[in-house]
Design a protein around this motif. Structure first.
Motif, short mmCIF file in Angstrom:
data_model
loop_
_atom_site.label_atom_id
_atom_site.label_comp_id
_atom_site.label_asym_id
_atom_site.label_seq_id
_atom_site.Cartn_x
_atom_site.Cartn_y
_atom_site.Cartn_z
N UNK A 94 16.09 -55.95 -25.09
CA UNK A 94 14.67 -55.59 -25.22
C UNK A 94 14.22 -55.62 -26.68
N UNK A 95 15.07 -55.10 -27.58
CA UNK A 95 14.72 -55.10 -29.00
C UNK A 95 14.63 -56.54 -29.53
N UNK A 96 15.55 -57.38 -29.13
CA UNK A 96 15.52 -58.78 -29.57
C UNK A 96 14.25 -59.48 -29.08
N UNK A 97 13.90 -59.29 -27.83
CA UNK A 97 12.71 -59.94 -27.30
C UNK A 97 11.45 -59.44 -27.99
N UNK A 98 11.41 -58.13 -28.29
CA UNK A 98 10.22 -57.59 -28.98
C UNK A 98 10.05 -58.24 -30.35
N UNK A 99 11.14 -58.43 -31.09
CA UNK A 99 11.04 -59.05 -32.41
C UNK A 99 10.58 -60.51 -32.31
N UNK A 100 11.10 -61.23 -31.34
CA UNK A 100 10.70 -62.63 -31.15
C UNK A 100 9.26 -62.73 -30.67
N UNK A 101 8.87 -61.82 -29.79
CA UNK A 101 7.50 -61.84 -29.26
C UNK A 101 6.47 -61.50 -30.33
N UNK A 102 6.87 -60.77 -31.35
CA UNK A 102 5.95 -60.41 -32.43
C UNK A 102 5.96 -61.42 -33.57
N UNK A 103 7.13 -61.91 -33.94
CA UNK A 103 7.27 -62.69 -35.17
C UNK A 103 7.36 -64.20 -34.97
N UNK A 104 7.58 -64.66 -33.75
CA UNK A 104 7.70 -66.10 -33.50
C UNK A 104 6.70 -66.62 -32.49
N UNK A 105 6.66 -66.02 -31.31
CA UNK A 105 5.93 -66.61 -30.20
C UNK A 105 4.42 -66.68 -30.38
N UNK A 106 3.75 -65.73 -31.06
CA UNK A 106 2.31 -65.89 -31.26
C UNK A 106 1.97 -67.18 -32.00
N UNK A 107 2.73 -67.51 -33.05
CA UNK A 107 2.49 -68.74 -33.79
C UNK A 107 2.73 -69.96 -32.90
N UNK A 108 3.82 -69.94 -32.14
CA UNK A 108 4.14 -71.05 -31.25
C UNK A 108 3.01 -71.28 -30.24
N UNK A 109 2.53 -70.20 -29.64
CA UNK A 109 1.50 -70.34 -28.59
C UNK A 109 0.15 -70.77 -29.17
N UNK A 110 -0.25 -70.18 -30.27
CA UNK A 110 -1.55 -70.54 -30.85
C UNK A 110 -1.51 -71.97 -31.39
N UNK A 111 -0.42 -72.35 -32.03
CA UNK A 111 -0.31 -73.73 -32.52
C UNK A 111 -0.37 -74.73 -31.36
N UNK A 112 0.35 -74.42 -30.31
CA UNK A 112 0.40 -75.34 -29.17
C UNK A 112 -0.99 -75.60 -28.59
N UNK A 113 -1.84 -74.58 -28.66
CA UNK A 113 -3.19 -74.72 -28.12
C UNK A 113 -4.17 -75.35 -29.11
N UNK A 114 -4.02 -75.03 -30.41
CA UNK A 114 -5.05 -75.40 -31.38
C UNK A 114 -4.71 -76.60 -32.26
N UNK A 115 -3.44 -76.83 -32.52
CA UNK A 115 -3.07 -77.92 -33.42
C UNK A 115 -3.41 -79.30 -32.83
N UNK A 116 -3.29 -79.52 -31.51
CA UNK A 116 -3.68 -80.84 -31.00
C UNK A 116 -5.11 -81.25 -31.36
N UNK A 117 -6.02 -80.29 -31.45
CA UNK A 117 -7.39 -80.60 -31.84
C UNK A 117 -7.46 -81.01 -33.30
#
Length: 259
Positions: free
Chosen positions: A100-123
Motif C-alpha cells: 500500500x505504501x509503495x502504491x501510494x508513492x507511485x500514485x502521487x509521484x509518477x502516475x499523475x504525470x503519466x496520465x496527464x501527458x498521455x492525454x495532453x501531449x498528443x495535441x
C-alpha cells in the motif's frame, strides 16, 4: 526593448500550484503573461475558480477532470509543469514499506504525470510545439534509506519516464525537461525545522542545519527558495531554452556531489 522572458499568448497547466514552488511558479507564469490553470485537492480562497481545478491527481478520474478543464477553459495547453510530489511513507526503511505504501508513492509521484501527458501531449505533437517539465528530486540519486526509499524510487521512475518521453516527442517539436530540486524552504519544511528545534532544545536555524546535515550538507548553506525553483522552471519552459530537451537540471545548493 522586448523582455528577456515572456509567456504572452501561452497556456500553461501547473499541478500542485497553490503553495511552495508550485505556487511560486503559478505566480511567475502569470506575471510573465501566461494564461495559467492549476490544480490541487482544495482551492484556496484567493485562487480564482475559473483558473483552478479541485481534483485528486492520485486517481485516474482526477486526471480526467483536469484534462477536461484544460480543453474547456484554455482550449489546449502549451506548457505543462508537473510539480506534484511528496511522501507519506513511514520511516523505518524497506521493512516498513508494504504494498500500500509503495502504491501510494507511485500514485502521487509518477502516475499523475503519466496520465496527464498521455492525454495532453498528443495535441502538442499534432501542433508541433509544446514544453513538458517534470519536477523530480535529488532523492532519486541520494535516497535516505530510513525515510525516502519509496519516494526516491518513484522520482527515479519519473526521471526515466521523462527521458524516454523526450526521445519520442522531441523530433515532433515537443521539449521534455526535468528539474531536480534539493531541499526547498516551503511551509512544511519550515514546520519540520521548528519541530526538530523543539525536540532538541535548539533554535529554528539549528533545526534547519539538522535537515541540511541529514542530506549530507548543503554547501551554499541554505535551502532553495520556492521562487528560485520557479525561476529555473520559467526559463526552461520559455523560448529562450528552445534547444534544451531530454536533460535534467539540479537546483540543490550543491548537495549532490559531482566529480
Amino acid at each position: 526593448m522586448s523582455p528577456f522572458l515572456t509567456f504572452e499568448g501561452k497556456r500553461a497547466l501547473v499541478t500542485s500550484g497553490t503553495r511552495g514552488a508550485g505556487g511560486a511558479t503559478v505566480a511567475l507564469f502569470k506575471e510573465l503573461g501566461a494564461d495559467v490553470l492549476t490544480t490541487a485537492r482544495t482551492r484556496p480562497p484567493e485562487m480564482p475558480e475559473g483558473r483552478f481545478v479541485e481534483a485528486d491527481l492520485t486517481r485516474a478520474e482526477g486526471c480526467v477532470k483536469v484534462v477536461e478543464a484544460v480543453r474547456e477553459r484554455l482550449g489546449g495547453v502549451d506548457i505543462i509543469v508537473h510539480m506534484l510530489g511528496g511522501s507519506s511513507a513511514p520511516a523505518g526503511g524497506y521493512r516498513a514499506l508494504g504494498d500500500d505504501e509503495w502504491w501510494r508513492e507511485l500514485d502521487l509521484n509518477l502516475m499523475p504525470a503519466v496520465r496527464l501527458d498521455r492525454a495532453l501531449v498528443p495535441e502538442m505533437e499534432a501542433r508541433g510545439s509544446g514544453v513538458v517539465i517534470h519536477v523530480t528530486s535529488i532523492q532519486r540519486e541520494l535516497p535516505l534509506p530510513e525515510a525516502t526509499t519509496a519516494y526516491a524510487a518513484a522520482k527515479a521512475a519519473l526521471s526515466t519516464y521523462s527521458k524516454s518521453l523526450s526521445k519520442q516527442v522531441s523530433p515532433k517539436g515537443v521539449r521534455v525537461v526535468r528539474v531536480s530540486p534539493g531541499w526547498i524552504e516551503t511551509e512544511s519544511s519550515v514546520e519540520l525545522a521548528k519541530r526538530l528545534a523543539t525536540e532538541h532544545g535548539v533554535d529554528v536555524e539549528a533545526g534547519k542545519r539538522m535537515i541540511m546535515d541529514s542530506l549530507g550538507g548543503v554547501p551554499i548553506g541554505r535551502p532553495s527558495k520556492p521562487g528560485e525553483i520557479a525561476n529555473l522552471v520559467a526559463f526552461l519552459a520559455s523560448d529562450r531554452a528552445g534547444t534544451i530537451t531530454g536533460t535534467e537540471y539540479v537546483i540543490d545548493g550543491g548537495t549532490v556531489p559531482t566529480a
